[in-house]
Structures are given as structure tokens and as C-alpha cells.
Write an enzyme that holds these catalytic residues in place. Structure first.
Site, short mmCIF file in Angstrom:
data_model
loop_
_atom_site.label_atom_id
_atom_site.label_comp_id
_atom_site.label_asym_id
_atom_site.label_seq_id
_atom_site.Cartn_x
_atom_site.Cartn_y
_atom_site.Cartn_z
N GLU A 131 0.84 -1.20 0.00
CA GLU A 131 0.00 0.00 0.00
C GLU A 131 0.87 1.25 0.00
O GLU A 131 1.85 1.32 0.75
CB GLU A 131 -0.88 -0.04 1.26
CG GLU A 131 -2.27 0.49 1.06
CD GLU A 131 -3.11 -0.40 0.14
OE1 GLU A 131 -3.21 -0.05 -1.05
OE2 GLU A 131 -3.67 -1.40 0.61
N HIS A 132 0.50 2.19 -0.86
CA HIS A 132 1.25 3.44 -1.01
C HIS A 132 2.69 3.15 -1.45
O HIS A 132 3.62 3.86 -1.08
CB HIS A 132 1.21 4.29 0.27
CG HIS A 132 -0.16 4.86 0.51
ND1 HIS A 132 -0.60 6.01 -0.10
CD2 HIS A 132 -1.20 4.40 1.25
CE1 HIS A 132 -1.86 6.25 0.28
NE2 HIS A 132 -2.25 5.28 1.09
N THR A 133 2.86 2.12 -2.21
CA THR A 133 4.17 1.81 -2.80
C THR A 133 4.15 2.10 -4.30
O THR A 133 5.20 2.16 -4.92
CB THR A 133 4.51 0.31 -2.61
OG1 THR A 133 3.37 -0.45 -3.00
CG2 THR A 133 4.84 0.00 -1.16
N GLY A 185 -17.47 5.10 -2.32
CA GLY A 185 -16.53 5.59 -1.32
C GLY A 185 -15.88 4.50 -0.48
O GLY A 185 -15.34 4.76 0.59
N LEU A 223 -12.68 0.65 -3.01
CA LEU A 223 -12.49 -0.54 -3.85
C LEU A 223 -12.39 -0.13 -5.33
O LEU A 223 -12.67 -0.91 -6.23
CB LEU A 223 -13.64 -1.54 -3.63
CG LEU A 223 -13.80 -2.06 -2.20
CD1 LEU A 223 -15.01 -2.98 -2.07
CD2 LEU A 223 -12.54 -2.79 -1.72
N SER A 224 -12.00 1.11 -5.54
CA SER A 224 -11.67 1.61 -6.88
C SER A 224 -12.83 1.71 -7.85
O SER A 224 -12.73 1.28 -9.00
CB SER A 224 -10.56 0.77 -7.51
OG SER A 224 -9.38 0.94 -6.81
N ASP A 248 -4.56 0.81 -9.16
CA ASP A 248 -5.99 0.53 -9.28
C ASP A 248 -6.39 0.27 -10.72
O ASP A 248 -7.11 -0.68 -11.03
CB ASP A 248 -6.81 1.72 -8.74
CG ASP A 248 -6.44 2.06 -7.31
OD1 ASP A 248 -5.74 1.26 -6.67
OD2 ASP A 248 -6.84 3.14 -6.84
C1 GLA Z 1 -5.23 4.69 -4.03
C2 GLA Z 1 -4.47 5.03 -5.31
C3 GLA Z 1 -3.48 3.94 -5.67
C4 GLA Z 1 -2.60 3.56 -4.49
C5 GLA Z 1 -3.43 3.33 -3.23
C6 GLA Z 1 -2.59 3.13 -2.01
O1 GLA Z 1 -6.07 3.59 -4.23
O2 GLA Z 1 -5.36 5.24 -6.37
O3 GLA Z 1 -2.71 4.34 -6.78
O4 GLA Z 1 -1.60 4.53 -4.27
O5 GLA Z 1 -4.32 4.40 -2.98
O6 GLA Z 1 -1.85 1.96 -2.10
#
Ligand code: GLA
Length: 387
Positions: free
Chosen positions: A33-35, A124, A127-128, A174
Site C-alpha cells: 500500500e502506497h508503494t 466511497g 475498492l476503486s 488501481d
Molecule cells: C489509491 C491510489 C493507488 C494507491 C493506493 C494506495 O487507491 O489510487 O494508486 O496509491 O491508494 O496503495
């Protein structure tokens, strides 16, 4: 869903004859996450829930959008000559952004479209739903106008539009997960060069459960963009002492030896998360290959602690869900998933503990937070398709 969007299409625009129906999935990230904007690894999978569209070409340059998830907004009209972001355009900024991004690459639509959308990703939830909408748009544009792009391009165009049209500096995870999803597999993606491998994620004797906190804090995008710039600044500082392209290039050891170059404690914590989380992700995929689900779960737990304490993208509600999950016998691992500040957790739970998990975590959440959590036993699905 197919019948529903076609029926709505007919009600709103008249003849649905010749309309195509398309689908693109949402995603859940298992770890990493956040990588993805730090040149690190991620391990997401596409879901079987996502966004559907019925789409038909027009003979003029008009665009008509309707979402069954935002009924009250009615039909939103625009035109190919007005592909600029605006507050009034609401959710249509996502498809319009993708149309704009195609045009930027020289792929211009020669007529407008009538569109009806319906999605089953909870709004919200992290889950993209937006990435699925972007990939869906690219997918039907390719089909309708014959644009010469691969699925990876659909992901890149989606991300480009989100960064440059919608002002959210997201990474590639995502859109990549949505565009490249494969049933029963997670995607081990190296965001430094977009090389990837599929890894089967059919768990023997356990399920993946997504728990929705039903909380979404405001200012998510600005907090996200802030984390991203903190990492960029930390990278610049590290580059003065070590030859790297991204935080994902560093091992934990190298980070510890060079972290003195980062002149701010907050930035040091952010960079530490990015480096350690990337290494955890690599190790987690290795553990999965070796059938060591226990280690995979421990790495998920460690990921949560790091996102909570060092990256500071969790929130009280999510921490309650994770803490309560950790208490339940048969929970192999549990963590926040996605961008943070609300949304969902992802947990791996032994088959026999699934019902207890839902009961106990649900009751504790109700008691401690005063809200209802929703639970979904996740199925991993394919990327976009025409139905
Ligand atoms: C959101 C962003 C992704 C990713 C995540 C964290 O979903 O759209 O690109 O950075 O946060 O892992």
C-alpha cells in the site's frame, strides 16, 4: 445488470438497439500500500463487482451520461468540444477525462455517445470505483472507435486522466488491477517498470473478506497528494547519498544506513513505510508461493501497523475493525486496504471462522463506533469485458 442498463437506456434515450454493454471490475489490494508511486511492488486483485455501461454511438458530437447510482443527477449532457473538468460535471469528469486523455494521444472520437452506467461497488469504499469507471471508458472507446491500445494502455490512460484531469495524483495500481485482472489470481506488479506476474490466490481452507467501515473522511485527495509529495521530497534527499530511482530500490538495511539524509522526522516515517512495505510485499508473495499463509497474514498485520503509525493513513474506525479482527480465532491477517482515511479492510479468515468473524467484528464495531460494517466474501474476477 446487462438487462438493467439496457432497459434504462431504452427508457432514457429510446432505442437500445445496437447499444453495447461493457464491464470493468473494482479491485482489492492484498498488500503493498502506497508503494505504487514509489517504484515499489503491489499485490492487488480484480473483483467480480465493478461498473457496467450500455453505450451507443450518436450521429452528432453530443455526450449524454446517466448513472443509475446517481439517479438524482439525471442525464448530464456535454459535448466532445467540451472535454474540460468542472465541478458541475460531477462524476462525468471521470469518463470525460478518459476521452480527453485518448484525444491527447491523438485518438479522437468522431462522434458523441449515449451512455448509461450502473455499478455495484459500494460508493466511497476504496475498492476503486473510479478506476473501474476509467478502465471501462477506455475499454468501450477502444471497442467502438477501434483505437489501437492494449489493456496496459487502458490502465495508463486511466491513471493519466485521473492525475491530469481530476487532480488526484494516484499511482498505477488501481487501473492496472482493473484492466489486467485475472480470475482467481492476484497481480504481483513492479510499479518501477510495470513488469508483473499472476499469482493464484485460491486459498485452501480460508476466505478473503472485505469489511466496509462505511466511513469516508473528507480531504482524502489532498492528504493523499501530500503523502505523495512527502515521499518525493524524501527521495530527493536520499538521492544525495545513494544512487536510486525510487524508494522501492532500497532494502531495509540500505534505508537504515542512509535515512540520516532525510531532514524531517515525518518524511523519514513516510519513506520508511514505503521501503519496508515494498519489502513486505515481495516477502508476502514469496510466502504465498511456499504455501505459508501464516507468514502472509503476519505481513498483512505488519502492513497495517506501518500504515497506521508511520504513514498515518488509517483512522479510528478502521483501526477498530482491524483490532477486532485480530482478536478473532481463525483470522490469518487483517489490514486497511486502498488509499486510506476510511474505506475497507481486507482480512484472510479460515473457513470455519467466517461467521464468527462477521458476528464479532460487526458487533464490536457497532458498539465502539456506533456504525454498521458490511462484510463481503470476495471473489477474484477477470479484467474488463464486453457482455
Ligand atoms: C489509491 C491510489 C493507488 C494507491 C493506493 C494506495 O487507491 O489510487 O494508486 O496509491 O491508494 O496503495
Amino acid at each position: 445488470m446487462k438487462e438493467q442498463v439496457l432497459k434504462k437506456f431504452e427508457d432514457l434515450y429510446g432505442d437500445a438497439g445496437g447499444a453495447g454493454v461493457y464491464f470493468a471490475p473494482g479491485r482489492v489490494n492484498m498488500i503493498g500500500e502506497h508503494t505504487d508511486y514509489n517504484g515499489g511492488h503491489v499485490f492487488p486483485c480484480a473483483l467480480t463487482i465493478g461498473t457496467y455501461a450500455a453505450v451507443k454511438k450518436r450521429t452528432d458530437r453530443k455526450l449524454r451520461f446517466y448513472s443509475m447510482n446517481f439517479d438524482s443527477m439525471g442525464v448530464i449532457e456535454s459535448s466532445l468540444d467540451d472535454l474540460t473538468p468542472s465541478d458541475a460535471a460531477g462524476w462525468t469528469n471521470y469518463p470525460k477525462g478518459v476521452m480527453w486523455a485518448f484525444a491527447e494521444r491523438g485518438m479522437k472520437m468522431d462522434c458523441g455517445l449515449d451512455i448509461v452506467l450502473n455499478g455495484n461497488i459500494p460508493n466511497g469504499s476504496g475498492l476503486s470505483s473510479s478506476a473501474s469507471l476509467e478502465v471501462l471508458t477506455g475499454f468501450y472507446l477502444r471497442d467502438l472507435f477501434g483505437f489501437d491500445v492494449a489493456n496496459v494502455d487502458l490502465a495508463l490512460i486511466g491513471q493519466y486522466s485521473e492525475n491530469n484531469f481530476n487532480g488526484m495524483n494516484c499511482g498505477i495500481m488501481d487501473q492496472f488491477a482493473s484492466a489486467m485482472g485475472k480470475k482467481d489470481n492476484a497481480i504481483f506488479l513492479d510499479t518501477a517498470d510495470l513488469s508483473y506476474q499472476y499469482a493464484p490466490l485460491v486459498l485452501d481452507g480460508a476466505k478473503i473478506i472485505v469489511t466496509n467501515s462505511n466511513v469516508k473522511h473528507s480531504l482524502v485527495n489532498s492528504a493523499y497528494n501530500e503523502r505523495r509529495s512527502e515521499c518525493e521530497k524524501a527521495l530527493e534527499e536520499l538521492k544525495t547519498v545513494v544512487d536510486i530511482k525510487g524508494l522501492g530500490d532500497l532494502s531495509e538495511k540500505q534505508f537504515e544506513a542512509n535515512k540520516g539524509a532525510i531532514k524531517d522526522e515525518i518524511r523519514k516515517k513516510r519513506a520508511k513505510h514505503a521501503v519496508y512495505e515494498n519489502q513486505r510485499t515481495i516477502r508476502a508473495v514469496e510466502a504465498l508461493k511456499n504455501n505459508n499463509l501464516k507468514e502472509f497474514g503476519e505481513l498483512m498485520n505488519a502492513s497495517h501497523v506501518s500504515l497506521r503509525d508511520d504513514y498515518e493513513v488509517s483512522c479510528d474506525e478502521i483501526d477498530v475493525l482491524v483490532e477486532e479482527a485480530w482478536k478473532v480465532d481463525g483470522v490469518i491477517g487483517s489490514r486497511i486496504t486502498g488509499g486510506g482515511f476510511g474505506g475497507c479492510t481486507v482480512s484472510i479468515v479460515k473457513d470455519e471462522a467466517v461467521e464468527t468473524f462477521k458476528e464479532k467484528v460487526g458487533a464490536a464495531y457497532q458498539e465502539r463506533v456506533g456504525k454498521t460494517a458490511d462484510f463481503y466474501v470476495v471473489e477474484i474476477g477477470d479484467g474488463p469485458s464486453k457482455l
